[in-house]
Each structure stands twice: as C-alpha cells, then as structure tokens.
Design an enzyme around this catalytic site. Structure first.
Site, PDB file in Angstrom:
ATOM      1  N   CYS A 259       0.832  -1.208   0.000  1.00 54.18           N
ATOM      2  CA  CYS A 259       0.000   0.000   0.000  1.00 54.18           C
ATOM      3  C   CYS A 259       0.865   1.257   0.000  1.00 54.18           C
ATOM      4  O   CYS A 259       0.473   2.293  -0.535  1.00 54.18           O
ATOM      5  CB  CYS A 259      -0.953  -0.001   1.194  1.00 54.18           C
ATOM      6  SG  CYS A 259      -0.149  -0.138   2.806  1.00 54.18           S
TER       7      CYS A 259
ATOM      8  N   HIS B  70      -1.351   1.577   7.436  1.00 57.94           N
ATOM      9  CA  HIS B  70      -1.907   1.461   6.090  1.00 57.94           C
ATOM     10  C   HIS B  70      -1.799   2.811   5.394  1.00 57.94           C
ATOM     11  O   HIS B  70      -2.038   3.860   6.004  1.00 57.94           O
ATOM     12  CB  HIS B  70      -3.370   1.011   6.177  1.00 57.94           C
ATOM     13  CG  HIS B  70      -3.997   0.775   4.841  1.00 57.94           C
ATOM     14  ND1 HIS B  70      -3.494  -0.124   3.922  1.00 57.94           N
ATOM     15  CD2 HIS B  70      -5.102   1.334   4.254  1.00 57.94           C
ATOM     16  CE1 HIS B  70      -4.253  -0.117   2.839  1.00 57.94           C
ATOM     17  NE2 HIS B  70      -5.233   0.762   3.007  1.00 57.94           N
TER      18      HIS B  70
END
Length: 903
Positions: free
Chosen positions: A264, A828
C-alpha cells in the site's frame, strides 16, 4: 577489331545518352586508381563505395594500360551479373571475396566509369557504405537482412536490409511504414534470439551494430493496446478478459492499484505522482520516448521510466477499474534492494527513490561534466543562486527537475570564528518538522500495599525526556503517596521483565509496555544493601495436574500479576512470609474455614507450612506489609525441617526461584537469627490445582479500577502547515554526529545552520516528518496539521526578490495527499488526489476508488502533501467545480481514528 570497339562504344552511347567526353586512357587510369577520387583514397565512415565485377575490371585495366583505344581489349559496359544470385531481386551472392570476385571503387571513380562505359541495362548499382567498426573502417558489402513481423502475425515476415550504422529507430520506422501503423499508435521492438528467447530493443538510438543484430534475425513489432497494456505482457489465457476490460470505459486516472502484499505504501506514492498533471501529460504524449537515457551510470537503463510509463498509460486509458503493478514492483526491487520482498515500507522513501530514478532515466544530459561547488564568498545572493542553478542544470536536466526541483539557501555560521558560509542547493521535496510536545502521556497501574484496594489505572503526563522518578512524582499527585514509597516495574508474561531504578530514562519505556508502580514501605529497597525491610518480587505458579515432573519448573505454570512485597529483614522466617503473603492476597484468596482444618496429622513438612496460630488477621494493617510494626516471626528451622504440628490446611507452598520464575534456587539460609540472602531473592507461590480452584478468585484477582484521570481526553491543539514551514527555516545547531568543517578554523564545528527557500518548483512536495527515530525511542506524531486546499501562500517564506506583478508564482493549490494510518510497526497507506481532467477529488485505497468532498481531505493521517503552483495549474487543467458531489458511503470516507494528544 577497331570496328567492333567502335560499334560497342556506339551502342553504349545509345544506352547512356548523357555520357561525358571520355578522357585519354592514361588519364582514366590516374583518375580511377591514383587520384583523390580513386581506389587509393582512404576509407571515410559514412561515404559510399561501389562493387565492380573483378573480370570486367581486369579487362578495363588491360585495356587502359595497353594504351590503344582501338584495341580489341575494350571492356564494354560494366556488367556485374556474376555478383548476383538472380536477376529479379538482384540479391548479392553469398561469400563474395574482394580481389577475387569484385573490386571496390569510391563513388567518384564509379561514376566516372559509368559515364565512360555505361552500366548493363537493368542492373542496379551495388552501392555500399563505409562503416566504422571497433578499431577499423571497412566497406559494408553485406548489409544486415532482418525479418520484420507484427506481434499479432508472426507468420508473415517482411525482409528488409539495414546497414550496421543504421539506427534501430530506422528499423522501427521501416516496420511502422510497411505495416501501416498510424502515427498515434505507440510501438516497440523485440528480437528473437537463436535459442528462441525474446529481448527488448529498448534504445532505438543505437546502431544495428551496437544492438548486435545479425542477418536472419526476426524483429517483432508490437503495438500498445487501447487499455495501455502491451500484448507481450499478458498471458494468452487472459486475452478474453483483456477484451472485456477494453470494453469498459471510465474516467481516465480513476483506477485502483492491487495490493500485492504490504505494498500500500507503493500504491499511495504512485497514485500521488500519477495525479501530477504535467508529469502525466509528459508520459501520455510520449515525450519521454525521446529522452530515455539508457547509458546513464546513475540511472536504471531506462527501465524504471518505462515501467512507470506503462502504469500511467494503463491508469489513464480509462479501460481499467484497477491494475496489478507487479512488473513495476519487480523493477523497483531489482534496482533498490531495500524494497525487495513484501515488508511494509515508507511511502515517502519510495517516492524519493522513484523521483531520483525517473530523473536519471530521463536525464537529457548524456555525459555529466565535473562541476565544482562554490561558496558565496561575499558575492550577491542573486549571482550565487543563478550560478548554482546553472551548475545543477549542467548535470541534471529532466522533466523531474522541471517539475519538482527548487533551490535552498543554506547559511552556516562558525560558533568560534564567526565565519559565514553561504551555498545554494537544489531540493526535490521539503521534509518539514512538526512542533513536538515536551510532554508525554503514560498509562500505569498503581498497586497499593493495602490488599483491600484494587489496582488503579492512571494516565500520567510526564516530561518526554524525564526519568523514572518523574513518573513517581506524577503518580504521587494523584494518590497522595510519597514517591519514595514507589517502585516501578515492567510486567510481561506474569513476571517482572524489568524493575527500574529512579535515575533511568523514561525513554526506555515504550508505550506498549505494561508498567506497574508498587507501594512499598518507606524503608524498603531491593537487594542486600537495604536498610531494615527488603522488597521481595513474588510470582504465582500453578502445578500442572496429572503429571509427575519431580517438582521441576516444567510442571509449574506462571499466572496472574506478580507482586513487590516489603518484608522485615530481621527475624524473618518462612512461616512469617507465608502469613504476610496470605494477607497481601486476602482480597482474592479465601482463608480456610474451620471446616477445612485438620487434626495435626497434616503434611506440614512441605515448605511454607505454619507452626503458629497467627493468621492474616493478626498481621493486619499495622504489620510490615502495610508499613507498620513487624509481621509475625517464627524462629523454627528452615524449609527442610518443618515440624509435624501444623494445625491448618496450607493453601500454597513457597519456593525461591530465578528472576524468570523458571527454575528453583536456594538463596534463603535460615538460622536462629532469621533468613539471610546470598543473592537477589525471587519467591514463587506454588498452588496445587485443587487448592487454587477452591480458594483463589481469578476474577477478583484480575480486577482493577480506573482513576478519574483515565477519562480525561487530552488533545493537542492542531498546528498550521505554515508553522511547520517556519520551523523548517529556523536556525538550528548541528548535532555532534554531523559537524561542519570550518575552512577558517580548520576543524569540525557544531555550527548554526539556517535553511531558506530561494526558488520553488512547479509542484511542491511537502513531507510531514511524523516518524521520529532517536537512539532511545521511536514514535509517530499524530498531530493534526491544518493545510489549505487552495491558496497556500509562500510569498512570506521565499527570500528571493519577488515578482510583485505575478503573485500566482508563490501560491499553490493541493492536488494529492499520501495518508498513513496506524503506528510504527504496522499501518496502512492511502491517497487523496484531484483528477486533472475532472477536478474531482477521489480517495484511493489500493483497489478501491471513490469520490470524496474537500472537507474530508484534512486529517491526522496526512503524511505527504502535493501542491501545484497556480500559474501551472491554470495552464494545464480546468478549475474544479464549486459544487462537490456527495461522497460514496461505501468507501469514499477515510477511516476516522481518535488519537490521544497532550498539550
């Protein structure tokens, strides 16, 4: 014979009506053999030479050397028929040898002979180029004959000949022309090697020789698909899926990126960069093809630029909802080993690598010259800055420099001699610090000596660079307990991971650690050097049922919370310790009732059995446990000599153990004067399973209460982005690890340093330094930074004399944000980005993409900000609509996280 020669000459004249006057035979010989235009002249790369059949030429030599123009040795028209395989395609015969089959003539000499004697009707001249091979020049008699095919039709080759000195680009242009490819379509070439493998012809500017192309090789031209992919990059099995994908038509640029496993961070950086308008236009319009630098030793052979171009083409084709960046990930890992594998990394670090890699792969400077960095030496800033920028551009000239590079002014001042050094340095992004609080919030559990009180959870505000003693002082304000009666320990897995000294730094305690602060008597300390009381670390263990391990550790399991208990050093016995501990556990350990008492034939020989009638109620609040008078003392013999006159069932036994509670030790020596210690004692309370089940209340033992302070929400006031930039330009003193060498003092100095902004780029990347790494600690700052969406004004920060008539040169609008949610070890990354065509903001979360409103963009997760200068924005893209569409309820809104902060 003379008549024959005359007839041949007349016939030749009929075929060559523009023939010049024929010179004398001696003059012919000189012009063909010896003059500047003759065979003796040296070869020059690039010029044309011609093949003449050996027999004809020898006949001509005999003719001219004989000196008789009427001689029967007249050679007639030049006839090269024996040099050709056929007289249809006029292919040269293989294996011809100079001096045996043909001679070579320079262009001028050839034209003389053709004018004087003519060329056999229908025969083409055999023209060949002089090529410069390594260390030698030669006439290229046999050009390279290649078989050109399309990727979509490998069975229909087109034969074409090329010189070794022709460029690969000529091969590409020839193939495009033959296969009728339109100028708008993008193509590339592959070669098929002898073993059947395929290799890209990346650099079309190299020659056929440099590309090592050989006659008979197959060259494949492929055309990019409508969706931005290449046919060769897709397995045959997914062709149907590709056709379906090509039928999909969405907004260009609104395309997700598949998470390949902790990638990510890469996806976030790519989405930000993809939404920089002028950079994306540069790739979409194929301007990069002319600037690919395959020979830069600092670059990556053009591979990173090409891989990124493929991603941009696919993302902005409008034919994909999401793409898989597997090839790009592989390329990144190949050239930057730190990104190999599938560990989580930093989006800003990937972005830094990518910008540098793209710059070097697209650097227009093919050979970097040496440039010496010069100090200002008192010269005007304008002059020094211009010189620095010109020097930078002499070595670094690319679309990345055009788009992202600006200029710092760096001022260093020596603290000893006052020498001032001024330099101007290029930058690609700003890494700005966040205002850091000098306070820290820590959560602890306070364990009172009073067994009736449950442990209390406290939230304490302490100095970030404080000591353990500061933690005790902070807790004292909540409890009223003297800090001198506190001991701090890190509890992990039912044991003491560490017991801290008061002078140790708080930075050694991590936020995730379970910290317990115990009340001890005012005269207690751990170790042999204590005054009157000793603090014993106490562990709880349960014997594993139905197993016989001979009382070894393997039959005992730790449970519950350990204790630190103050006990009297003098007159202490096992029996007294048993009762002290029974009292300390009395909140969750039930004392045996009279029904549980035995007649005296109890197995009292087990360590911990009692020979007195006194119990916990006798120890009471005034005992040594609570800091009052002595607890009961028994002067009976040691553990191996317990008397057989016990009068109560004993709940547990006592055992000295090591600091982990994993093995028994003999550190207690008991005599008539009590117990002495040969080393730091750790005591284990060992329970039989049945006794623990009957008398130990696990729910009550685990119970605790929250102090009022835990309910407080301590929030840090948000900071403005401008404050971070001000901090960036504040004077600071260099650290000891990074001193500056003063040319005047001739030694390294901890100089003061100040950075100022001199020139800003078209697109300004601002990296918020949320991650702090020091020798003692690592943390993430979750401060809310307020940043404007529009009209970020840098005019107050740029010290270069400004153009007052063009204020848009100092104002920026936000175009993308890389977000980081979570902590240091996990987390994230996502992206907010403004589409260059629609002006609409979207939220990119790996595969998922959804529209958002502008008021959703600012959050504590913002990590890297991308700003577009307003004059560039107006030139490249339409202004966003004033009415923002509603965000998607599914995934249009970013996750909301509440963070605890402290003023």
């Amino acid at each position: 014979m003379a008549a024959v020669a005359a007839n041949v000459a007349a016939a030749a004249e009929d075929r060559e009506p523009q023939r010049e006057a024929v010179p004398g035979l001696e003059s012919q010989w000189r012009q063909i053999e010896n003059s500047e235009s003759g065979r003796e002249r040296p070869l020059r790369a690039g010029e044309s030479w011609f093949l003449v059949e050996q027999h004809w030429y020898k006949q001509w030599e005999v003719y001219v050397q004989g000196g008789d123009q009427d001689s029967g040795t007249f050679p007639g028209c030049i006839n090269n028929a024996d040099l050709f395989e056929d007289q249809v395609n006029w292919h040269l015969r293989k294996g011809l040898v100079e001096g045996e089959d043909y001679v070579l003539l320079p262009a001028a000499a050839w034209h003389y002979l053709v004018n004087w004697y003519g060329l056999e009707h229908g025969q083409p001249p055999i023209e060949r180029k002089v090529v410069e091979l390594p260390s030698v020049q030669k006439v290229e008699v046999y050009p390279v004959e290649l078989l050109l095919v399309r990727h979509s039709d490998m069975d229909t080759p087109h034969t074409a000949q090329f010189s070794h000195t022709d460029s690969v680009d000529l091969i590409l242009r020839t193939a495009r022309e033959h296969f009728l490819v339109s100028p708008q379509e993008e193509t590339r070439l592959w070669i098929k090697n002898a073993e059947g493998s395929f290799e890209r012809l990346c650099n079309t500017r190299v020659t056929v020789l440099d590309a090592a192309l050989k006659t008979g090789q197959v060259v494949i031209m492929e055309t990019r698909n409508k969706d931005g992919t290449w046919p060769s990059a897709q397995p045959q099995a997914v062709n149907t899926a590709l056709e379906e994908e090509e039928e999909f038509q969405g907004q260009p640029g609104i395309c997700g990126l598949t998470n390949l496993g902790n990638t990510c961070f890469m996806n976030s950086a790519l989405q930000c960069l993809s939404n920089v308008p002028q950079l994306t236009e540069y790739f979409l319009k194929n301007r990069y093809l002319e600037e690919l630098n395959f020979c830069n030793p600092l670059g990556m052979k053009g591979e990173i630029a090409e891989a990124y171009a493929d991603l941009v083409k696919q993302a902005w084709s409008g034919h994909h909802r999401s793409i898989v960046p597997h090839v790009f990930k592989t390329k990144v890992g190949h050239f930057a080993s730190q990104f190999l594998g599938y560990q989580q990394h930093d989006s800003q670090e990937l972005l830094s690598f990518l910008l540098d890699g793209l710059h070097e792969d697209l650097n227009r400077v093919k050979k970097k010259e040496y440039v010496e960095l010069c100090d200002a030496a008192g010269r005007p800033d304008q002059e020094v800055a211009q010189e620095a920028w010109q020097n930078h551009k002499r070595r670094n000239d690319s679309v990345i420099v055009d788009t992202f590079h600006g200029l710092f002014k760096s001022t260093l001042v020596c603290p000893d001699c006052g020498n001032v050094s001024v330099t101007f340095d290029p930058f690609c992004y700003l890494s700005v610090p966040l205002p850091v609080s000098h306070k820290r919030v820590m959560e602890v559990f306070f364990v009172s000596m009073d067994p009736r009180r449950k442990p209390e959870q406290h939230r304490l505000v302490v100095p970030k660079k404080g000591k353990i003693s500061d933690l005790c002082v902070a807790l004292a304000k909540h409890t009223g307990m003297s800090p001198e009666r506190m001991m701090v320990a890190d509890v992990f897995s039912h044991r003491f991971y560490k017991i801290y000294q008061l002078e140790e730094s708080l930075s050694s305690i991590l936020d995730r650690d379970d910290i317990f602060i115990y009340e001890v008597s005012g005269r207690s300390a751990i170790g042999e050097n204590s005054r009157e009381d000793v603090v014993l670390p106490i562990y709880l263990r349960e014997r594993t049922p139905a197993r016989d391990y001979n009382n070894s550790y393997y039959g005992l399991m730790l449970f519950g919370h350990p204790l630190l208990v103050s006990v009297p050093r003098d007159r202490l016995s096992w029996d007294a310790l048993y009762h002290i501990l029974l009292y300390r556990l009395s909140r969750y350990v039930t004392r045996p009732s009279s029904d549980d008492e035995d007649d005296g034939d109890e197995k009292g020989h087990v360590a911990g059995a009692s020979s007195q009638d006194s119990g916990p109620e006798q120890a009471g609040p005034s005992s040594g446990v609570a800091g009052g008078s002595r607890a009961p003392v028994d002067n009976s013999p040691g553990p191996s000599h317990w008397p057989q006159r016990a009068r109560r069932k004993h709940l547990f036994t006592l055992q000295t153990v090591n600091s982990n509670g994993t093995s028994d030790r003999s550190t207690f020596n008991e005599d008539t004067h009590g117990v002495s210690f040969s080393s730091q004692p750790y005591i284990a309370i060992d329970w039989e399973p049945e006794m623990k089940k009957r008398y130990y209340d696990e729910v009550e033992a685990e119970g605790y209460v929250k102090h009022d302070c835990v309910g407080y929400v301590l929030k840090k006031a948000p900071v403005r982005l401008q404050e971070c930039i001000e901090l960036f330009t504040t004077v600071e003193t260099l650290e000891k690890e990074n001193p500056w060498y003063c040319p005047t003092c001739k030694q390294h100095q901890l100089a003061t340093k100040k950075l100022d902004l001199w020139m800003l780029p078209e697109t300004l990347i601002i990296h918020l330094k949320r991650f702090s790494y020091t020798k003692f600690s690592r943390e993430k700052l979750d401060t809310l930074v307020e940043f404007p969406i529009r009209d970020l004004d840098f005019s107050e920060f740029v010290i270069k004399p400004q153009n007052e008539s063009a204020p848009e040169l100092y104002k920026y609008d936000l175009i993308a944000v890389s977000n980081h949610y979570g902590g240091l070890r996990d987390g994230h990354y996502t992206t907010f980005a403004c589409n260059k065509d629609s002006g609409q903001w979207h939220y990119f979360d790996d595969n998922s993409v959804s529209p958002v409103t502008e008021n959703q963009i600012e959050s504590k997760a913002a990590y890297v900000l991308f700003y577009q200068r307003q004059d560039v924005a107006r030139r490249l893209q339409p202004q966003p609509s004033s009415s923002d569409p509603p965000a998607s309820p599914a995934c249009g809104s970013p996750p909301n996280s509440e963070f605890m902060d402290v003023n």
